[in-house]
Design an enzyme around this catalytic site. Sequence first.
Site, PDB file in Angstrom:
ATOM      1  N   HIS A 117      78.533  63.075  40.437  1.00 17.20           N
ATOM      2  CA  HIS A 117      79.696  63.591  40.762  1.00 17.20           C
ATOM      3  C   HIS A 117      80.869  62.563  41.332  1.00 17.20           C
ATOM      4  CE1 HIS A 117      77.228  67.432  41.385  1.00 17.20           C
ATOM      5  NE2 HIS A 117      77.736  67.536  40.335  1.00 17.20           N
TER       6      HIS A 117
ATOM      7  N   LYS B 236      73.583  81.727  41.610  1.00 12.68           N
ATOM      8  CA  LYS B 236      72.543  80.934  42.017  1.00 12.68           C
ATOM      9  C   LYS B 236      72.476  81.245  43.399  1.00 12.68           C
ATOM     10  CE  LYS B 236      73.190  77.247  38.630  1.00 12.68           C
ATOM     11  NZ  LYS B 236      73.603  75.899  38.321  1.00 12.68           N
TER      12      LYS B 236
ATOM     13  N   ARG C 273      76.925  65.761  30.334  1.00 10.62           N
ATOM     14  CA  ARG C 273      75.715  64.720  30.004  1.00 10.62           C
ATOM     15  C   ARG C 273      75.417  64.704  28.647  1.00 10.62           C
ATOM     16  NH1 ARG C 273      73.032  67.778  35.076  1.00 10.62           N
ATOM     17  NH2 ARG C 273      73.746  69.462  33.458  1.00 10.62           N
TER      18      ARG C 273
ATOM     19  N   SER D 145      72.474  68.340  40.207  1.00 10.97           N
ATOM     20  CA  SER D 145      72.042  69.105  41.527  1.00 10.97           C
ATOM     21  C   SER D 145      70.659  69.569  41.484  1.00 10.97           C
ATOM     22  CB  SER D 145      73.218  69.938  41.942  1.00 10.97           C
ATOM     23  OG  SER D 145      74.450  69.367  41.889  1.00 10.97           O
TER      24      SER D 145
END
Length: 162
Positions: free
Chosen positions: A18, A41, A90, A128
């Site tokens: 990040h 979450k 990604r 993360s």
Amino acid sequence: MQITAIYPGVFDPITRAHVDLIQRASRLFRVVVAVSATTSKSPLFSHTKRLALAKEALASLENVEVQGFQGLLVRHANSSGAQVILRGVRGISDLDYEFRMASANRQLYPNLETLFLRPSECYNHLSSSLVREVALLGGDVSAFVPENVLTALRVHVENLSV
């Protein structure tokens, strides 16, 4: 005219990937890092703690501001004066979700463009979720997170084992 890009996320926790993306984007834009309080979450850290960790991790970067938000991103982007949503991608697995979100955001707020940036190659695997899992299992995440986040993770894990 300076363009403002908003980089939204839960940032639970903020990682070196990040920070790398934000640092690179801050050379092009004013970057608003938008830490979401809304998540499906169960975050490891509270919204207040995630905000504090992000602010500390990014304190040395010029042209970067950390803000908290709740609800629809496009509303916060509009109130922040953002013209661009910045998203890290990604790989192929991220694209389907990110393209759908970009389309929805464009429908909701047509003047907001979405820009995808790839992380530096050394962080391409990093998320993360991976950091949380490795840290909770007692692994070394020092290469994955800023020092302040590493300290917070260690304290959190120690408190869980007490």
